[in-house]
Design a protein around this motif. Sequence first.
Motif, mmCIF file in Angstrom:
data_model
loop_
_atom_site.group_PDB
_atom_site.id
_atom_site.type_symbol
_atom_site.label_atom_id
_atom_site.label_comp_id
_atom_site.label_asym_id
_atom_site.label_seq_id
_atom_site.Cartn_x
_atom_site.Cartn_y
_atom_site.Cartn_z
ATOM 1 N N GLU A 91 0.670 -1.166 0.136
ATOM 2 C CA GLU A 91 0.058 0.014 0.099
ATOM 3 C C GLU A 91 0.697 1.257 0.033
ATOM 4 O O GLU A 91 1.802 1.246 0.484
ATOM 5 C CB GLU A 91 -0.879 0.113 1.019
ATOM 6 C CG GLU A 91 -2.076 -0.832 1.013
ATOM 7 C CD GLU A 91 -3.123 -0.867 2.326
ATOM 8 O OE1 GLU A 91 -4.089 -1.315 2.085
ATOM 9 O OE2 GLU A 91 -2.552 -0.196 3.413
ATOM 10 N N VAL A 113 -8.677 10.882 -1.729
ATOM 11 C CA VAL A 113 -8.310 9.427 -1.589
ATOM 12 C C VAL A 113 -9.713 8.540 -2.558
ATOM 13 O O VAL A 113 -9.497 7.822 -3.006
ATOM 14 C CB VAL A 113 -8.458 9.047 0.002
ATOM 15 C CG1 VAL A 113 -8.729 7.464 0.066
ATOM 16 C CG2 VAL A 113 -7.423 9.465 0.532
ATOM 17 N N LYS A 117 -8.645 5.809 -5.173
ATOM 18 C CA LYS A 117 -9.250 4.521 -4.837
ATOM 19 C C LYS A 117 -10.136 4.315 -6.263
ATOM 20 O O LYS A 117 -10.029 3.155 -6.619
ATOM 21 C CB LYS A 117 -10.448 4.501 -3.687
ATOM 22 C CG LYS A 117 -10.965 3.128 -3.595
ATOM 23 C CD LYS A 117 -11.921 3.108 -2.440
ATOM 24 C CE LYS A 117 -12.619 1.644 -2.252
ATOM 25 N NZ LYS A 117 -13.497 1.756 -1.185
ATOM 26 N N LYS A 122 -3.690 1.231 -4.543
ATOM 27 C CA LYS A 122 -3.785 0.566 -3.308
ATOM 28 C C LYS A 122 -3.107 1.768 -2.404
ATOM 29 O O LYS A 122 -2.047 2.038 -2.339
ATOM 30 C CB LYS A 122 -2.842 -0.516 -3.148
ATOM 31 C CG LYS A 122 -3.438 -1.776 -3.862
ATOM 32 C CD LYS A 122 -2.385 -2.970 -3.758
ATOM 33 C CE LYS A 122 -3.057 -4.130 -4.636
ATOM 34 N NZ LYS A 122 -2.065 -5.128 -4.315
ATOM 35 N N ARG A 124 -3.493 4.267 1.335
ATOM 36 C CA ARG A 124 -4.174 4.413 2.947
ATOM 37 C C ARG A 124 -3.590 5.659 3.331
ATOM 38 O O ARG A 124 -2.685 6.165 3.192
ATOM 39 C CB ARG A 124 -3.420 3.271 3.615
ATOM 40 C CG ARG A 124 -4.025 3.247 5.124
ATOM 41 C CD ARG A 124 -3.591 2.067 5.983
ATOM 42 N NE ARG A 124 -4.280 0.692 5.348
ATOM 43 C CZ ARG A 124 -5.678 0.391 5.414
ATOM 44 N NH1 ARG A 124 -6.304 1.145 6.340
ATOM 45 N NH2 ARG A 124 -6.086 -0.662 4.848
ATOM 46 N N VAL A 146 -14.901 5.316 1.453
ATOM 47 C CA VAL A 146 -13.430 5.247 1.703
ATOM 48 C C VAL A 146 -12.808 4.949 2.833
ATOM 49 O O VAL A 146 -11.836 5.071 3.551
ATOM 50 C CB VAL A 146 -12.671 6.537 1.177
ATOM 51 C CG1 VAL A 146 -12.817 6.733 -0.355
ATOM 52 C CG2 VAL A 146 -13.277 7.751 1.793
ATOM 53 N N ASP A 148 -12.650 2.178 4.386
ATOM 54 C CA ASP A 148 -11.642 1.093 4.427
ATOM 55 C C ASP A 148 -10.202 1.637 3.906
ATOM 56 O O ASP A 148 -9.279 0.861 3.984
ATOM 57 C CB ASP A 148 -12.072 -0.125 3.266
ATOM 58 C CG ASP A 148 -12.057 0.486 2.060
ATOM 59 O OD1 ASP A 148 -12.666 1.557 1.682
ATOM 60 O OD2 ASP A 148 -11.730 -0.331 1.127
ATOM 61 N N CYS A 149 -10.140 3.061 3.614
ATOM 62 C CA CYS A 149 -8.680 3.432 3.054
ATOM 63 C C CYS A 149 -8.026 4.343 4.058
ATOM 64 O O CYS A 149 -7.123 5.004 3.568
ATOM 65 C CB CYS A 149 -8.841 3.964 1.611
ATOM 66 S SG CYS A 149 -9.585 2.858 0.328
#
Length: 266
Positions: A91, A113, A117, A122, A124, A146, A148-149
């Motif tokens: 990431e 972000v 995405k 990938k 974060r 987002v 999850d990021c």
Amino acid sequence: KVIYTAHGFHFYKGAPLFNWLIYYPIELVMSGMTDCLITINNEDYSFARRHLKAKKIVKINGVGYNSDLFYKISDDEKLRLRKEKGIPEDETVLIYVAEMNANKNQGMLIRAVQRLKQRGEKIRLLIVGADNYDGKYIELAEAFGVSDCIDFLGHRNDACDLVHLSDIAVASSLREGLPVNVMEAMACGLPVVLADNRGHRELCRDGYNGYIVAPNDDKAMAEKIALIMSDKALYDRLSNNGIELAKPFSKEEVLKEAEAIYNGYY
């Protein structure tokens, strides 16, 4: 003797009219009682020289970052920290160390972000700092899909490790005097992508150690992040240039500047 350090005037190019009406008259009157006014960026220094009345006006490089903690680490150490914190090796990690509030403007990063995405990157984002915005940015991340990021980490005592394991430092704030978080990231070798303001312009030479984008232009921010991610040679050049640019902002150098000023009065 009165020695006053202004950590970024609240009136500046583009500031709200309210700030000019309230803060400028106060600073103007009080400057007449000041023996030495210390500024920390070129814009404030130039303005003070033209418009304020302190007997002496100088500029130093902020408050200094802690060079004992913030420096470039090896790739092996970076990998170890990622494993320790549970962050995948593949990431690209962005980091912003700042409390969450309206001025820090983390919504811009959330939108950037989302764009990254959607491109299939990938990615974060680590947002490190207390939430002083009633959870609004956390809700925004959920609304944009987002969550999850993005890791909303709150106040942390291991911010140094988090910077070390990151790849790119981002900052979205609308106003800055001379931000230590950017200095720290540069000293660690992170390229920077920053929203345009006087403090960020002081630390980032566009295209040299990172990029400056227009305030709230999340599209441009995403594009610059993607550019850095895609070009290893560019990444290394920005990284090395940032390390060199950060050196005058270390606590050791700033202490020398401050001591010279104070020794002139005592």
